[in-house]
Design a protein around this motif. Structure first.
Motif, short mmCIF file in Angstrom:
data_model
loop_
_atom_site.label_atom_id
_atom_site.label_comp_id
_atom_site.label_asym_id
_atom_site.label_seq_id
_atom_site.Cartn_x
_atom_site.Cartn_y
_atom_site.Cartn_z
N GLN A 97 0.86 -1.19 0.00
CA GLN A 97 0.00 0.00 0.00
C GLN A 97 0.90 1.23 0.00
O GLN A 97 1.77 1.36 0.85
CB GLN A 97 -0.90 0.02 1.22
N VAL A 98 0.68 2.12 -0.96
CA VAL A 98 1.48 3.34 -1.03
C VAL A 98 0.60 4.54 -0.70
O VAL A 98 -0.56 4.61 -1.12
CB VAL A 98 2.13 3.51 -2.42
N THR A 99 1.16 5.45 0.06
CA THR A 99 0.48 6.69 0.42
C THR A 99 1.22 7.82 -0.26
O THR A 99 2.45 7.91 -0.15
CB THR A 99 0.48 6.89 1.94
N PHE A 100 0.50 8.68 -0.96
CA PHE A 100 1.18 9.71 -1.75
C PHE A 100 0.25 10.91 -1.95
O PHE A 100 -0.97 10.81 -1.88
CB PHE A 100 1.60 9.15 -3.10
N HIS A 101 0.86 12.05 -2.20
CA HIS A 101 0.13 13.23 -2.64
C HIS A 101 0.24 13.31 -4.16
O HIS A 101 1.24 12.87 -4.74
CB HIS A 101 0.70 14.50 -2.01
N PHE A 102 -0.78 13.87 -4.77
CA PHE A 102 -0.74 14.04 -6.22
C PHE A 102 -1.32 15.39 -6.61
O PHE A 102 -2.17 15.95 -5.93
CB PHE A 102 -1.53 12.92 -6.92
N ARG A 103 -0.82 15.90 -7.71
CA ARG A 103 -1.41 17.09 -8.33
C ARG A 103 -1.52 16.81 -9.83
O ARG A 103 -0.54 16.39 -10.45
CB ARG A 103 -0.55 18.33 -8.09
N THR A 104 -2.69 17.01 -10.37
CA THR A 104 -2.95 16.77 -11.79
C THR A 104 -3.13 18.11 -12.48
O THR A 104 -3.91 18.95 -12.02
CB THR A 104 -4.21 15.91 -11.98
N GLN A 105 -2.40 18.29 -13.60
CA GLN A 105 -2.45 19.56 -14.31
C GLN A 105 -2.62 19.34 -15.81
O GLN A 105 -2.14 18.33 -16.36
CB GLN A 105 -1.16 20.35 -14.06
N LEU A 106 -3.28 20.29 -16.45
CA LEU A 106 -3.37 20.29 -17.90
C LEU A 106 -2.04 20.73 -18.51
O LEU A 106 -1.24 21.40 -17.85
CB LEU A 106 -4.47 21.25 -18.37
N CYS A 107 -1.85 20.39 -19.76
CA CYS A 107 -0.61 20.78 -20.45
C CYS A 107 -0.81 22.10 -21.20
O CYS A 107 -0.39 22.23 -22.36
CB CYS A 107 -0.19 19.68 -21.41
N ASP A 108 -1.49 23.06 -20.59
CA ASP A 108 -1.68 24.36 -21.21
C ASP A 108 -0.65 25.35 -20.66
O ASP A 108 0.17 25.00 -19.81
CB ASP A 108 -3.11 24.87 -20.98
N ASP A 109 -0.67 26.56 -21.17
CA ASP A 109 0.31 27.57 -20.75
C ASP A 109 0.20 27.87 -19.26
O ASP A 109 1.20 28.18 -18.61
CB ASP A 109 0.11 28.86 -21.56
N GLU A 110 -1.02 27.80 -18.73
CA GLU A 110 -1.24 28.11 -17.31
C GLU A 110 -0.97 26.93 -16.39
O GLU A 110 -0.98 27.06 -15.18
CB GLU A 110 -2.67 28.60 -17.08
N ARG A 111 -0.76 25.73 -17.00
CA ARG A 111 -0.63 24.49 -16.23
C ARG A 111 -1.79 24.39 -15.23
O ARG A 111 -1.62 24.21 -14.02
CB ARG A 111 0.71 24.45 -15.50
N THR A 112 -3.01 24.49 -15.77
CA THR A 112 -4.23 24.50 -14.96
C THR A 112 -4.30 23.27 -14.07
O THR A 112 -4.16 22.14 -14.54
CB THR A 112 -5.47 24.56 -15.87
N VAL A 113 -4.54 23.50 -12.78
CA VAL A 113 -4.64 22.39 -11.81
C VAL A 113 -6.05 21.81 -11.86
O VAL A 113 -7.03 22.54 -11.70
CB VAL A 113 -4.31 22.87 -10.39
N ILE A 114 -6.15 20.51 -12.06
CA ILE A 114 -7.44 19.81 -12.06
C ILE A 114 -7.75 19.29 -10.66
O ILE A 114 -8.84 19.49 -10.13
CB ILE A 114 -7.43 18.64 -13.07
N ASP A 115 -6.79 18.60 -10.07
CA ASP A 115 -6.95 18.05 -8.72
C ASP A 115 -5.64 18.23 -7.96
O ASP A 115 -4.55 18.16 -8.55
CB ASP A 115 -7.31 16.56 -8.76
N ASP A 116 -5.76 18.41 -6.64
CA ASP A 116 -4.58 18.56 -5.80
C ASP A 116 -4.91 18.00 -4.41
O ASP A 116 -5.70 18.57 -3.67
CB ASP A 116 -4.19 20.03 -5.70
N SER A 117 -4.32 16.87 -4.09
CA SER A 117 -4.64 16.22 -2.81
C SER A 117 -4.17 17.05 -1.62
O SER A 117 -4.77 16.99 -0.54
CB SER A 117 -4.03 14.82 -2.75
#
Length: 339
Positions: A44-64
């Motif tokens: 079992q792994v515990t981790f933080h994640f941040r998901t971003q679009l590949c646009d100029d702003e690097r828009t954040v979709i999700d951030d734990s």
């Protein structure tokens, strides 16, 4: 093994992993590195994640980190977004890495994101308890309930995943929750959870009992989604889920959550109009909220389906009559002198 040799072994492993990721359509950028590798067998792994679009702003979709709760998955247990297993397996404890992933790996991300967001909101990830009319369900089928995820679902895009590996636990070190079980293990867990719920109900611990029943229902629903609707295996699971849902409703009655009982039982009745207990529990809930006509109709249906419940229905109708008399008296006092 001396420290220099250990470093070379780890470096070669890192090079092999990075080369493999490139072949898979993944680019990696190390942000913070460490040198503690782990074994990969059902950990079992515990981790933080941040998901971003590949646009100029690097828009954040999700951030734990923004939510405040890290993610946990079990490597090798068929997590929906299996690319995360690959990425995390290439990391070391304490490391932060950024991965660019092609659309071949990100197509299912909106579905996974929806579940994670619902969990963060304190809701069930599988939506088993959502109550909507037929028209609303039709629209819900085409929508994930989040505009940004709907857009990603329509047009998958490459995504950046920034992962920070916090903790690794071997199977003996953690309790495997139901979401981390295989289908076979889920089905084995259902009667255990059912029995635990029944025991808690008898002890008057209704809130705890609802959690056991709900966990069992989620196990069943997860397995049921892989079966064809209305086929024999699907119907067997549906029957199990309905039984547990009605037990859940009995707890809700004790907790005075009457409208939720009406919603759950109505869902069952709409799909399976011959289940006596659903009418009986809904009738009891209608009594508590002074829905006289609806209560009488439900109890009448109970007798149609099972005349042997005449004594129980007679008792509930007596309670209904008493409650309606009390309400009428209250209403007269409330409106006295107003006309």
């Amino acid at each position: 093994m001396n420290s220099n040799l250990t470093f070379l072994v780890q470096l070669r492993r890192t090079q092999r992993l990075f080369s493999g990721l490139r072949v898979l359509g993944i680019l990696l950028k190390l942000i913070h590195t460490a040198w503690a590798f782990f074994s990969l067998l059902f950990i079992q792994v515990t981790f933080h994640f941040r998901t971003q679009l590949c646009d100029d702003e690097r828009t954040v979709i999700d951030d734990s980190k923004a939510v405040g709760t890290p993610m946990e998955i079990v490597i090798g247990n068929m997590f929906k977004l299996d690319i995360w297993e690959t990425l995390l397996s290439s990391m070391r404890i304490g490391e932060v890495a950024e991965f660019w992933c092609d659309t071949v790996h990100t197509g299912v991300y909106p579905l996974v994101s929806k579940s994670m967001r619902r969990i963060a909101e304190g809701k069930d990830p599988v939506d088993w308890h959502i109550h909507t009319c037929g028209m609303a369900n039709m629209f819900a089928y085409h929508s994930l309930g989040y505009e940004d995820l709907d857009e990603l679902m329509k047009e998958p895009k490459p995504l950046y995943f920034v992962l920070e590996l916090l903790k690794v636990q071997q199977p003996r070190e953690y309790d495997r929750e139901t979401w981390a079980l295989s289908d076979e293990e889920r089905l084995k867990a259902v009667p255990v959870l059912h029995g635990q719920g029944n025991k808690l109900y008898k002890q008057g611990r209704y809130q705890e009992a609802t959690q056991k029943y709900k966990e069992a229902i989620i196990c069943i629903k997860n397995v049921q989604t892989k079966e064809k609707a209305w086929d024999v295996p699907w119907m067997k699971l549906e029957k199990m889920a309905n039984t547990l849902t009605l037990n859940y409703c009995q707890c809700l009655l004790r907790m005075e959550e009457y409208y939720e009982v009406i919603e759950h039982t109505t869902d069952i009745i709409n799909q399976h109009p011959g289940i006596v207990k659903a009418y009986y529990l809904r009738g009891k809930a209608h009594v508590e909220v002074w829905n006289e006509a609806e209560a009488r109709q439900d109890f009448s249906r109970v007798l149609d389906l099972n005349p042997g419940m005449k004594k129980a229905v007679k008792k509930e109708l007596a309670i209904l009559n008493m409650r309606m008399e009390e309400k009428n008296k209250e209403d007269k006092l409330k409106y006295k002198g107003m006309f």
